[in-house]
Design a protein around this motif. Structure first.
Motif, mmCIF file in Angstrom:
data_model
loop_
_atom_site.group_PDB
_atom_site.id
_atom_site.type_symbol
_atom_site.label_atom_id
_atom_site.label_comp_id
_atom_site.label_asym_id
_atom_site.label_seq_id
_atom_site.Cartn_x
_atom_site.Cartn_y
_atom_site.Cartn_z
ATOM 1 N N GLU A 15 0.898 -1.083 0.192
ATOM 2 C CA GLU A 15 0.160 0.061 0.016
ATOM 3 C C GLU A 15 0.759 1.181 -0.037
ATOM 4 O OE1 GLU A 15 -2.537 0.306 3.354
ATOM 5 O OE2 GLU A 15 -4.077 -1.264 2.623
ATOM 6 N N GLY A 16 0.447 2.231 -0.498
ATOM 7 C CA GLY A 16 1.041 3.641 -0.629
ATOM 8 C C GLY A 16 -0.019 4.602 -0.193
ATOM 9 N N TRP A 17 0.447 5.447 0.790
ATOM 10 C CA TRP A 17 -0.621 6.686 1.356
ATOM 11 C C TRP A 17 -0.121 7.918 0.621
ATOM 12 C CZ3 TRP A 17 -3.316 5.960 6.357
ATOM 13 C CH2 TRP A 17 -3.522 4.740 6.753
ATOM 14 N N PHE A 18 -0.826 8.811 -0.003
ATOM 15 C CA PHE A 18 -0.684 10.049 -0.721
ATOM 16 C C PHE A 18 -1.819 10.898 -0.204
ATOM 17 C CE2 PHE A 18 1.214 6.375 -2.962
ATOM 18 C CZ PHE A 18 2.414 6.644 -3.056
ATOM 19 N N ALA A 19 -1.291 12.202 -0.623
ATOM 20 C CA ALA A 19 -2.403 13.185 -0.298
ATOM 21 C C ALA A 19 -3.345 13.426 -1.323
ATOM 22 C CB ALA A 19 -1.527 14.571 -0.080
ATOM 23 N N SER A 20 -3.002 12.811 -2.549
ATOM 24 C CA SER A 20 -3.920 12.650 -3.454
ATOM 25 C C SER A 20 -3.496 11.833 -4.915
ATOM 26 C CB SER A 20 -4.080 14.317 -4.279
ATOM 27 O OG SER A 20 -2.743 14.728 -4.692
ATOM 28 N N GLU A 22 -2.702 12.806 -7.674
ATOM 29 C CA GLU A 22 -1.700 13.566 -8.429
ATOM 30 C C GLU A 22 -0.402 13.505 -7.681
ATOM 31 O OE1 GLU A 22 -4.845 14.929 -7.477
ATOM 32 O OE2 GLU A 22 -5.780 14.411 -9.507
ATOM 33 N N GLU A 23 -0.628 13.571 -6.367
ATOM 34 C CA GLU A 23 0.806 13.498 -5.870
ATOM 35 C C GLU A 23 1.639 12.031 -6.013
ATOM 36 O OE1 GLU A 23 3.901 14.438 -3.334
ATOM 37 O OE2 GLU A 23 2.357 16.078 -4.220
ATOM 38 N N PHE A 24 0.618 11.071 -5.800
ATOM 39 C CA PHE A 24 1.285 9.872 -6.047
ATOM 40 C C PHE A 24 1.899 9.737 -7.545
ATOM 41 C CE2 PHE A 24 0.346 5.933 -8.617
ATOM 42 C CZ PHE A 24 1.393 5.001 -8.386
ATOM 43 N N GLU A 25 1.120 10.292 -8.601
ATOM 44 C CA GLU A 25 1.722 10.131 -10.006
ATOM 45 C C GLU A 25 2.959 11.100 -10.089
ATOM 46 O OE1 GLU A 25 0.713 8.542 -12.417
ATOM 47 O OE2 GLU A 25 -1.190 7.849 -11.576
ATOM 48 N N SER A 26 3.006 12.207 -9.317
ATOM 49 C CA SER A 26 4.226 13.190 -9.179
ATOM 50 C C SER A 26 5.422 12.270 -8.472
ATOM 51 C CB SER A 26 3.925 14.394 -8.604
ATOM 52 O OG SER A 26 4.975 15.237 -8.117
ATOM 53 N N GLN A 27 5.251 11.546 -7.494
ATOM 54 C CA GLN A 27 6.330 10.848 -6.701
ATOM 55 C C GLN A 27 6.582 9.916 -7.721
ATOM 56 O OE1 GLN A 27 5.448 10.033 -2.759
ATOM 57 N NE2 GLN A 27 4.495 11.908 -2.281
ATOM 58 N N ALA A 34 9.218 3.442 -3.994
ATOM 59 C CA ALA A 34 9.619 2.359 -3.983
ATOM 60 C C ALA A 34 9.245 1.030 -3.396
ATOM 61 C CB ALA A 34 11.344 2.587 -3.475
ATOM 62 N N CYS A 35 9.512 0.019 -3.782
ATOM 63 C CA CYS A 35 9.091 -1.000 -3.041
ATOM 64 C C CYS A 35 9.580 -1.376 -1.756
ATOM 65 C CB CYS A 35 9.011 -2.269 -4.129
ATOM 66 S SG CYS A 35 8.585 -3.987 -3.538
ATOM 67 N N PRO A 36 8.793 -1.760 -0.749
ATOM 68 C CA PRO A 36 9.575 -2.085 0.522
ATOM 69 C C PRO A 36 10.228 -3.280 0.577
ATOM 70 C CG PRO A 36 7.109 -2.279 0.828
ATOM 71 C CD PRO A 36 7.385 -1.614 -0.518
ATOM 72 N N ALA A 37 10.102 -4.143 -0.177
ATOM 73 C CA ALA A 37 10.668 -5.680 -0.436
ATOM 74 C C ALA A 37 11.954 -5.463 -1.171
ATOM 75 C CB ALA A 37 9.588 -6.615 -0.943
ATOM 76 N N CYS A 38 11.902 -5.039 -2.292
ATOM 77 C CA CYS A 38 13.084 -5.197 -2.992
ATOM 78 C C CYS A 38 13.637 -3.741 -3.472
ATOM 79 C CB CYS A 38 12.761 -5.948 -4.372
ATOM 80 S SG CYS A 38 11.457 -5.170 -5.508
ATOM 81 N N SER A 39 13.145 -2.736 -2.995
ATOM 82 C CA SER A 39 13.605 -1.319 -3.581
ATOM 83 C C SER A 39 13.525 -0.806 -4.901
ATOM 84 C CB SER A 39 14.792 -1.104 -2.686
ATOM 85 O OG SER A 39 15.122 -1.470 -1.410
ATOM 86 N N THR A 40 12.702 -1.476 -5.846
ATOM 87 C CA THR A 40 12.418 -1.238 -7.131
ATOM 88 C C THR A 40 11.656 0.071 -7.016
ATOM 89 O OG1 THR A 40 12.182 -1.598 -9.316
ATOM 90 C CG2 THR A 40 10.895 -2.874 -7.805
ATOM 91 N N THR A 41 11.986 0.798 -8.072
ATOM 92 C CA THR A 41 10.896 1.936 -8.245
ATOM 93 C C THR A 41 10.136 1.849 -9.454
ATOM 94 O OG1 THR A 41 12.690 3.209 -9.661
ATOM 95 C CG2 THR A 41 12.495 3.591 -7.345
ATOM 96 N N ASP A 42 10.183 0.765 -9.975
ATOM 97 C CA ASP A 42 9.334 0.135 -10.935
ATOM 98 C C ASP A 42 8.008 -0.275 -10.590
ATOM 99 O OD1 ASP A 42 8.176 -0.710 -13.553
ATOM 100 O OD2 ASP A 42 9.644 -2.137 -14.106
ATOM 101 N N VAL A 43 7.047 0.613 -10.192
ATOM 102 C CA VAL A 43 6.040 0.395 -9.416
ATOM 103 C C VAL A 43 4.692 0.905 -10.174
ATOM 104 C CG1 VAL A 43 4.818 1.372 -7.498
ATOM 105 C CG2 VAL A 43 7.093 0.623 -7.229
ATOM 106 N N SER A 44 3.680 0.287 -10.021
ATOM 107 C CA SER A 44 2.412 0.597 -10.870
ATOM 108 C C SER A 44 1.136 0.388 -9.972
ATOM 109 C CB SER A 44 2.132 -0.269 -12.032
ATOM 110 O OG SER A 44 2.038 -1.894 -11.434
ATOM 111 N N ARG A 45 0.055 1.135 -10.112
ATOM 112 C CA ARG A 45 -0.976 1.043 -9.378
ATOM 113 C C ARG A 45 -1.993 -0.147 -9.750
ATOM 114 N NH1 ARG A 45 -5.243 6.163 -9.021
ATOM 115 N NH2 ARG A 45 -6.564 5.163 -7.574
#
Length: 149
Positions: A15-20, A22-27, A34-45
């Motif tokens: 899970e990820g917690w974001f203000a909006s 748009e904030e998620f998309e910006s980050q 980043a994934c808490p298990a493997c640290s990759t930033t290749d993340v999708s919703r």
């Protein structure tokens, strides 16, 4: 506050917690998610349904989830693995790049016996095993290397 279901390219779900949204998309575009298990930033919703707590409003109880023995929940397994990694980090001394040297010192009673972790080359790890010194490679996700906020 938006709670989003996310998945990395290695199929770790979190899970990820974001203000909006748009904030998620910006980050996400700045590679800050980043994934808490493997640290990759290749993340999708992941698609998610709205949560409605209608049963509690009528005094009913929600149906129980399937037993973990029948079908292990990937999120539960991931949580257990992260819990194990945190305990391991809490209960070992980080000797960093001196791992092979310190493991030998402990093995040959030149240093006090204790549980250590650190970094070494595959060649040094193999040499330690040949000397009868037990070692185990364990990749630690970057998220666990720093204190949690």
């Amino acid at each position: 506050m938006k709670v989003l279901d996310l998945k990395c390219s290695h199929e770790h779900r979190f899970e990820g917690w974001f203000a909006s949204t748009e904030e998620f998309e910006s980050q996400l575009s700045r590679k800050l998610v980043a994934c808490p298990a493997c640290s990759t930033t290749d993340v999708s919703r992941m698609p998610s349904a709205p949560r409605l707590n209608l049963s509690s409003a009528r005094g009913e109880t929600a149906p129980q989830a399937e037993s973990a023995e029948t079908s292990p929940d990937p999120a539960a397994l991931q949580a257990r693995a992260l819990h194990f990694m945190r305990k391991l980090i809490e209960n070992t001394e980080n000797v960093g790049e001196r791992f092979a040297e310190e493991a030998r010192r402990i093995h040959y009673n030149e240093a006090p016996a204790r549980s250590i972790r650190g970094v070494t080359t595959p060649e040094d790890a193999h040499a330690l095993l040949e000397e009868g010194i037990d070692v185990m490679p364990l990749p630690v996700p970057d998220a666990l290397k720093e204190p949690l906020q």
